[in-house]
Design an enzyme around this catalytic site. Structure first.
Site, mmCIF file in Angstrom:
data_model
loop_
_atom_site.group_PDB
_atom_site.id
_atom_site.type_symbol
_atom_site.label_atom_id
_atom_site.label_comp_id
_atom_site.label_asym_id
_atom_site.label_seq_id
_atom_site.Cartn_x
_atom_site.Cartn_y
_atom_site.Cartn_z
ATOM 1 N N GLU A 1 0.891 -1.158 0.000
ATOM 2 C CA GLU A 1 0.000 0.000 0.000
ATOM 3 C C GLU A 1 0.925 1.201 0.000
ATOM 4 O OE1 GLU A 1 -1.935 2.986 0.139
ATOM 5 O OE2 GLU A 1 -1.697 2.778 2.299
ATOM 6 N N CYS B 1 -1.972 8.986 2.530
ATOM 7 C CA CYS B 1 -1.898 8.488 1.154
ATOM 8 C C CYS B 1 -3.050 8.997 0.304
ATOM 9 C CB CYS B 1 -1.900 6.964 1.143
ATOM 10 S SG CYS B 1 -0.434 6.221 1.871
#
Length: 470
Positions: free
Chosen positions: A246, A280
């Site tokens: 990720e 993110c």
């Protein structure tokens, strides 16, 4: 305060220690041991032994996760203060992260309860007639979990919770800048009944602890959240393991002319600048229809100008520091390059590790502040002429994590949902929104997996077919 690491259920110290400092003012938060390859090997051996015992059934795993969620809910303020001190996250956001972690543990407990397989219709073929066939989920093995600084509690839980639910012992390497929340979460899980040797925590640098952990031959799966370069290096160094990544993003949001602009502005004010943009899925690229571009740009600048920057432990602070002065300097340099290229930049003044929230109007598309992942309190605002162009602009990225679209037109929303090349498309919401039970992850340099306990458990187990012949 010295906080020991944990290997095989016992506290571990070292000759050298890592100083954990407040990103806001540099005051000491804790000291953790600087561990290396020999400690990693010991931790993996302990995890392998725990796996071999096969004495931690599903119902007990669920009970541990349920009890841990209860304990954490009772200690929200304690954990939130730890997050605020070591990560520089404003205390209101730190409380929200702790509450989300409670949810993550609860969702993981649900997965532990229902983890199962399926019956295979053997009689569907002549060769299978008279036989019983079924598939069951089996733990993949020892999990290496490498977690980032920006969500030092909940993103750790997104690795530990599903691993416990799946029946996989873990060796955790938390970010060296924010290890205390992770260690305390593991302590809480043990208090909740987790076998003491089920999760080991090795504190140290990526080079000294992270690389030996990711490449250890007895690790079956690596789950990593962090930067693209580090994630790709792990993937290359462990080609025979399952590697779950990720990584990054420069999340876009498209604003159509029929959008509710008050809702848009409120979403960008929160989604682009909470935790100083160090997420993110922080809203970064705001793509606005030309008909409303000037109006919305003005409203965004006005709203962003009201954000309170300061001490993360102050209840009124909305934007705290970046994780380090080096990170703040990098963002400052990216903004300077945008000014030099002719873009109009409001805000963006650096004071040590803090940067005043910045809005960059229509920057050239080749600038780092537009194409890269800023990971700072910055949004860019870019005009477009029609939805087709907006989708092309949004998709023109190395990342593909989440995108947002604001529109009152159902056809436009469905078109965006079909054509935006992202792991998640959020309608009438900024891309920064996430619930912990969703399938969360992206494409290209955003990563290669889906988090959320239900989906992570599938990654952490193997499907084993069993056939019984009469």
């Amino acid at each position: 305060m010295q906080v020991p690491a944990r290997i095989g259920g016992r506290p571990v110290s070292a000759d050298e220690w890592i100083e954990v400092l407040s990103p806001f003012d540099g005051t000491p938060v804790a000291r953790v041991p600087a561990l290396g390859a020999e400690h990693v090997a010991e931790a993996v051996a302990a995890a392998s032994a725990a796996l071999a015992r096969n004495d931690f059934p599903q119902y007990r795993r669920a009970e541990v996760l349920e009890r841990a969620a209860e304990l954490l809910a009772e200690r929200t303020e304690e954990f939130a203060v730890t997050i605020a001190r070591e990560a520089g996250k404003p205390i209101r956001d730190a409380r929200a992260e702790t509450a989300r972690c409670v949810d993550t543990l609860r969702f993981s407990a649900v997965e532990a309860r229902k983890l199962g397989g399926e019956v295979i219709p053997m009689d569907a073929s002549a060769s299978g007639a008279g036989r019983l066939g079924f598939a069951m989920r089996h733990p993949i093995g020892v999990v290496a979990a490498i977690s980032p600084f920006n969500f030092p509690l909940n993103l750790v839980a997104h690795k530990l919770g599903p691993a416990v639910a799946a029946g996989c012992p873990v060796v955790l390497k938390p970010a060296e800048l924010t290890p205390v929340s992770a260690i305390r979460l593991v302590d809480l899980l043990v208090e909740a009944g987790l076998p003491a040797d089920w999760i080991s925590v090795v504190t140290g640098t990526g080079r000294d602890a992270g690389t030996p952990l990711a490449t250890h031959p007895d690790v079956a799966l690596v789950t990593f959240t962090g930067s693209v370069p580090v994630g790709r290096r792990i993937q290359d160094a462990a080609p025979r393991k399952r590697v779950l990544l990720e990584l990054g993003s420069n999340a876009p949001v498209i604003v159509e002319p029929d959008a509710d602009l008050d809702r848009v502005v409120a979403g960008i004010r929160q989604g682009g600048f909470s935790y100083a943009g160090q997420s993110c899925i922080s809203t970064q690229r705001v793509l606005v229809h030309v008909d409303i571009y000037d109006k919305l740009l003005h409203e965004i600048r006005t709203a962003v100008g009201t954000l309170r920057v300061g001490d993360p432990l102050d209840e009124d602070t909305e934007v705290g520091p970046l994780i380090s002065e080096a990170a703040a300097i990098r963002v400052e340099e990216w903004l300077a390059a945008a000014r030099d290229a002719g873009a109009e930049v409001s805000g963006g003044e650096r004071h040590g590790t803090t940067i005043t929230p910045a809005v960059v109007a229509d920057p050239p598309r080749d600038l780092a502040v537009y194409r890269g992942e800023v990971f700072g309190p910055v949004v860019t605002v870019t005009p477009y002429t029609n939805l087709e162009e907006a989708i092309v602009l949004a998709n023109d990225s190395d990342f593909g994590l989440q995108a947002g679209v604001f529109t009152a037109n159902l056809a436009a929303a469905l078109k965006a949902a079909r054509e935006l090349d992202f792991g998640g498309v959020l309608i009438n919401q900024v891309p920064t929104f996430r619930v912990d039970q969703q399938p969360y992850g992206g494409l290209r340099d955003a990563g290669n997996t889906r988090e959320g306990p239900a989906y992570a458990v599938q990654e952490m187990t193997e499907l084993r077919f069993v056939m019984v012949s009469a």
